[in-house]
Design a protein around this motif. Structure first.
Motif, PDB file in Angstrom:
ATOM      1  N   GLY A   1       0.819  -1.195   0.000  1.00  0.00           N
ATOM      2  CA  GLY A   1       0.000   0.000   0.000  1.00  0.00           C
ATOM      3  C   GLY A   1       0.855   1.247   0.000  1.00  0.00           C
ATOM      4  O   GLY A   1       2.050   1.202  -0.300  1.00  0.00           O
ATOM      5  N   LYS A   2       0.221   2.371   0.354  1.00  0.00           N
ATOM      6  CA  LYS A   2       0.944   3.636   0.423  1.00  0.00           C
ATOM      7  C   LYS A   2       0.436   4.441   1.607  1.00  0.00           C
ATOM      8  O   LYS A   2      -0.702   4.266   2.066  1.00  0.00           O
ATOM      9  N   LEU A   3       1.290   5.322   2.097  1.00  0.00           N
ATOM     10  CA  LEU A   3       0.961   6.142   3.248  1.00  0.00           C
ATOM     11  C   LEU A   3      -0.042   7.217   2.852  1.00  0.00           C
ATOM     12  O   LEU A   3       0.203   7.996   1.924  1.00  0.00           O
ATOM     13  N   ALA A   4      -1.186   7.260   3.541  1.00  0.00           N
ATOM     14  CA  ALA A   4      -2.238   8.229   3.244  1.00  0.00           C
ATOM     15  C   ALA A   4      -2.261   9.376   4.255  1.00  0.00           C
ATOM     16  O   ALA A   4      -2.676  10.493   3.925  1.00  0.00           O
ATOM     17  N   ALA A   5      -1.827   9.124   5.489  1.00  0.00           N
ATOM     18  CA  ALA A   5      -1.773  10.142   6.545  1.00  0.00           C
ATOM     19  C   ALA A   5      -0.889   9.592   7.659  1.00  0.00           C
ATOM     20  O   ALA A   5      -0.710   8.381   7.766  1.00  0.00           O
ATOM     21  N   PHE A   6      -0.318  10.487   8.484  1.00  0.00           N
ATOM     22  CA  PHE A   6       0.538  10.005   9.568  1.00  0.00           C
ATOM     23  C   PHE A   6       0.669  11.052  10.670  1.00  0.00           C
ATOM     24  O   PHE A   6       0.349  12.228  10.480  1.00  0.00           O
ATOM     25  N   THR A   7       1.149  10.583  11.814  1.00  0.00           N
ATOM     26  CA  THR A   7       1.536  11.453  12.923  1.00  0.00           C
ATOM     27  C   THR A   7       2.667  10.764  13.676  1.00  0.00           C
ATOM     28  O   THR A   7       2.784   9.542  13.640  1.00  0.00           O
ATOM     29  N   VAL A   8       3.481  11.560  14.335  1.00  0.00           N
ATOM     30  CA  VAL A   8       4.531  11.023  15.193  1.00  0.00           C
ATOM     31  C   VAL A   8       4.037  11.161  16.621  1.00  0.00           C
ATOM     32  O   VAL A   8       3.591  12.232  17.035  1.00  0.00           O
ATOM     33  N   VAL A   9       4.087  10.077  17.383  1.00  0.00           N
ATOM     34  CA  VAL A   9       3.539  10.024  18.733  1.00  0.00           C
ATOM     35  C   VAL A   9       4.670  10.083  19.761  1.00  0.00           C
ATOM     36  O   VAL A   9       5.570   9.238  19.738  1.00  0.00           O
ATOM     37  N   TYR A  10       4.597  11.071  20.649  1.00  0.00           N
ATOM     38  CA  TYR A  10       5.596  11.240  21.709  1.00  0.00           C
ATOM     39  C   TYR A  10       5.062  10.809  23.068  1.00  0.00           C
ATOM     40  O   TYR A  10       5.827  10.450  23.938  1.00  0.00           O
TER      41      TYR A  10
ATOM     42  N   TYR B   1       8.376   2.623  23.724  1.00  0.00           N
ATOM     43  CA  TYR B   1       8.211   3.959  23.144  1.00  0.00           C
ATOM     44  C   TYR B   1       7.845   4.966  24.224  1.00  0.00           C
ATOM     45  O   TYR B   1       7.103   4.663  25.149  1.00  0.00           O
ATOM     46  N   ASP B   2       8.387   6.175  24.102  1.00  0.00           N
ATOM     47  CA  ASP B   2       8.087   7.277  25.029  1.00  0.00           C
ATOM     48  C   ASP B   2       8.542   8.582  24.393  1.00  0.00           C
ATOM     49  O   ASP B   2       8.871   8.623  23.206  1.00  0.00           O
ATOM     50  N   ARG B   3       8.596   9.657  25.187  1.00  0.00           N
ATOM     51  CA  ARG B   3       8.989  10.968  24.655  1.00  0.00           C
ATOM     52  C   ARG B   3      10.371  10.948  24.014  1.00  0.00           C
ATOM     53  O   ARG B   3      10.637  11.669  23.064  1.00  0.00           O
ATOM     54  N   LYS B   4      11.259  10.133  24.541  1.00  0.00           N
ATOM     55  CA  LYS B   4      12.617  10.063  24.005  1.00  0.00           C
ATOM     56  C   LYS B   4      12.729   9.076  22.835  1.00  0.00           C
ATOM     57  O   LYS B   4      13.730   9.070  22.127  1.00  0.00           O
ATOM     58  N   ASN B   5      11.731   8.242  22.692  1.00  0.00           N
ATOM     59  CA  ASN B   5      11.720   7.247  21.618  1.00  0.00           C
ATOM     60  C   ASN B   5      10.324   7.241  20.975  1.00  0.00           C
ATOM     61  O   ASN B   5       9.531   6.331  21.201  1.00  0.00           O
ATOM     62  N   PRO B   6      10.012   8.269  20.173  1.00  0.00           N
ATOM     63  CA  PRO B   6       8.676   8.355  19.561  1.00  0.00           C
ATOM     64  C   PRO B   6       8.504   7.329  18.439  1.00  0.00           C
ATOM     65  O   PRO B   6       9.470   6.694  18.011  1.00  0.00           O
TER      66      PRO B   6
ATOM     67  N   ASP C   1      11.988   8.263   9.445  1.00  0.00           N
ATOM     68  CA  ASP C   1      12.746   8.989  10.464  1.00  0.00           C
ATOM     69  C   ASP C   1      11.794   9.822  11.319  1.00  0.00           C
ATOM     70  O   ASP C   1      11.394  10.925  10.919  1.00  0.00           O
ATOM     71  N   VAL C   2      11.425   9.293  12.483  1.00  0.00           N
ATOM     72  CA  VAL C   2      10.484   9.997  13.364  1.00  0.00           C
ATOM     73  C   VAL C   2      11.091  11.275  13.944  1.00  0.00           C
ATOM     74  O   VAL C   2      10.356  12.137  14.424  1.00  0.00           O
ATOM     75  N   ASN C   3      12.407  11.409  13.889  1.00  0.00           N
ATOM     76  CA  ASN C   3      13.057  12.625  14.365  1.00  0.00           C
ATOM     77  C   ASN C   3      13.035  13.736  13.316  1.00  0.00           C
ATOM     78  O   ASN C   3      13.394  14.873  13.612  1.00  0.00           O
ATOM     79  N   ARG C   4      12.622  13.389  12.111  1.00  0.00           N
ATOM     80  CA  ARG C   4      12.485  14.365  11.025  1.00  0.00           C
ATOM     81  C   ARG C   4      11.148  14.130  10.307  1.00  0.00           C
ATOM     82  O   ARG C   4      11.119  13.715   9.151  1.00  0.00           O
ATOM     83  N   PRO C   5      10.037  14.383  11.011  1.00  0.00           N
ATOM     84  CA  PRO C   5       8.731  14.118  10.403  1.00  0.00           C
ATOM     85  C   PRO C   5       8.492  14.908   9.113  1.00  0.00           C
ATOM     86  O   PRO C   5       7.708  14.476   8.267  1.00  0.00           O
ATOM     87  N   GLU C   6       9.190  16.024   8.948  1.00  0.00           N
ATOM     88  CA  GLU C   6       9.039  16.805   7.712  1.00  0.00           C
ATOM     89  C   GLU C   6       9.541  16.035   6.482  1.00  0.00           C
ATOM     90  O   GLU C   6       9.197  16.373   5.349  1.00  0.00           O
ATOM     91  N   ASP C   7      10.328  14.985   6.716  1.00  0.00           N
ATOM     92  CA  ASP C   7      10.833  14.165   5.611  1.00  0.00           C
ATOM     93  C   ASP C   7       9.926  12.967   5.290  1.00  0.00           C
ATOM     94  O   ASP C   7      10.143  12.283   4.287  1.00  0.00           O
ATOM     95  N   ILE C   8       8.945  12.710   6.127  1.00  0.00           N
ATOM     96  CA  ILE C   8       8.004  11.612   5.872  1.00  0.00           C
ATOM     97  C   ILE C   8       7.011  12.085   4.819  1.00  0.00           C
ATOM     98  O   ILE C   8       6.445  13.171   4.946  1.00  0.00           O
ATOM     99  N   ARG C   9       6.806  11.294   3.788  1.00  0.00           N
ATOM    100  CA  ARG C   9       5.991  11.718   2.651  1.00  0.00           C
ATOM    101  C   ARG C   9       4.718  10.889   2.482  1.00  0.00           C
ATOM    102  O   ARG C   9       4.766   9.653   2.489  1.00  0.00           O
ATOM    103  N   ILE C  10       3.605  11.610   2.296  1.00  0.00           N
ATOM    104  CA  ILE C  10       2.349  10.967   1.909  1.00  0.00           C
ATOM    105  C   ILE C  10       2.602  10.303   0.546  1.00  0.00           C
ATOM    106  O   ILE C  10       3.253  10.888  -0.320  1.00  0.00           O
ATOM    107  N   GLY C  11       2.109   9.103   0.369  1.00  0.00           N
ATOM    108  CA  GLY C  11       2.311   8.372  -0.878  1.00  0.00           C
ATOM    109  C   GLY C  11       3.497   7.422  -0.837  1.00  0.00           C
ATOM    110  O   GLY C  11       3.725   6.681  -1.795  1.00  0.00           O
ATOM    111  N   THR C  12       4.255   7.427   0.280  1.00  0.00           N
ATOM    112  CA  THR C  12       5.389   6.513   0.403  1.00  0.00           C
ATOM    113  C   THR C  12       4.907   5.070   0.263  1.00  0.00           C
ATOM    114  O   THR C  12       3.966   4.664   0.942  1.00  0.00           O
TER     115      THR C  12
END
Length: 138
Positions: A56-65, A76-81, A103-114
């Motif tokens: 499939g492909k990524l349609a939406a996402f969020t990084v959880v802290y 998983y926690d604030r230091k390991n989202p 890369d959860v530390n760079r959510p701006e690099d995660i792309r819809i459609g991946t």
């Protein structure tokens, strides 16, 4: 696949077998994941087991802290989202799942459609051990 494989309670069993099994309406052809025993599209209850490709492909996402207890137990926690997304499968169904290989530390690099593929992750121990569905970036 037998008719009994259509029922939702079988979903976890199929995940443990590393299979992504939902249901397909025999009357209208619509597919569902997790499986259903009744089709909201045509109102029929003539469904059969249907094995999805897992692609499939990524349609939406969020990084959880701030993780819920099950994810805290998985480390998983604030230091390991971690990333959670909505995956649009090749067959058209959408399902939420944890997303690996981004890369959860760079959510701006995660792309819809991946492009993504299903992965089956074992969590817990003993009687609490379960296989959960995730998707990995390609």
């Amino acid at each position: 696949m037998s008719e009994s494989e259509v029922y939702t309670h079988q979903f976890a069993k199929h995940l443990a077998e590393k299979r992504l099994v939902g249901s397909r309406c025999k009357a209208c052809g619509r597919v569902f994941l997790p499986p259903r025993i009744w089709c909201p599209n045509c109102q029929k209850n003539e469904l059969e087991a249907y094995e999805f490709s897992g692609m499939g492909k990524l349609a939406a996402f969020t990084v959880v802290y701030v993780a819920p207890s099950a994810m805290l137990a998985a480390g998983y926690d604030r230091k390991n989202p971690y990333c959670v997304g909505v995956v649009e499968l090749e067959e058209g169904e959408r399902i939420p799942a944890q997303i690996f290989g981004v890369d959860v530390n760079r959510p701006e690099d995660i792309r819809i459609g991946t492009p993504l593929r299903a992965v089956f992750v074992e969590r817990g121990e003993g009687e609490n051990k379960a296989t959960v569905l995730g998707f990995e970036a390609q």
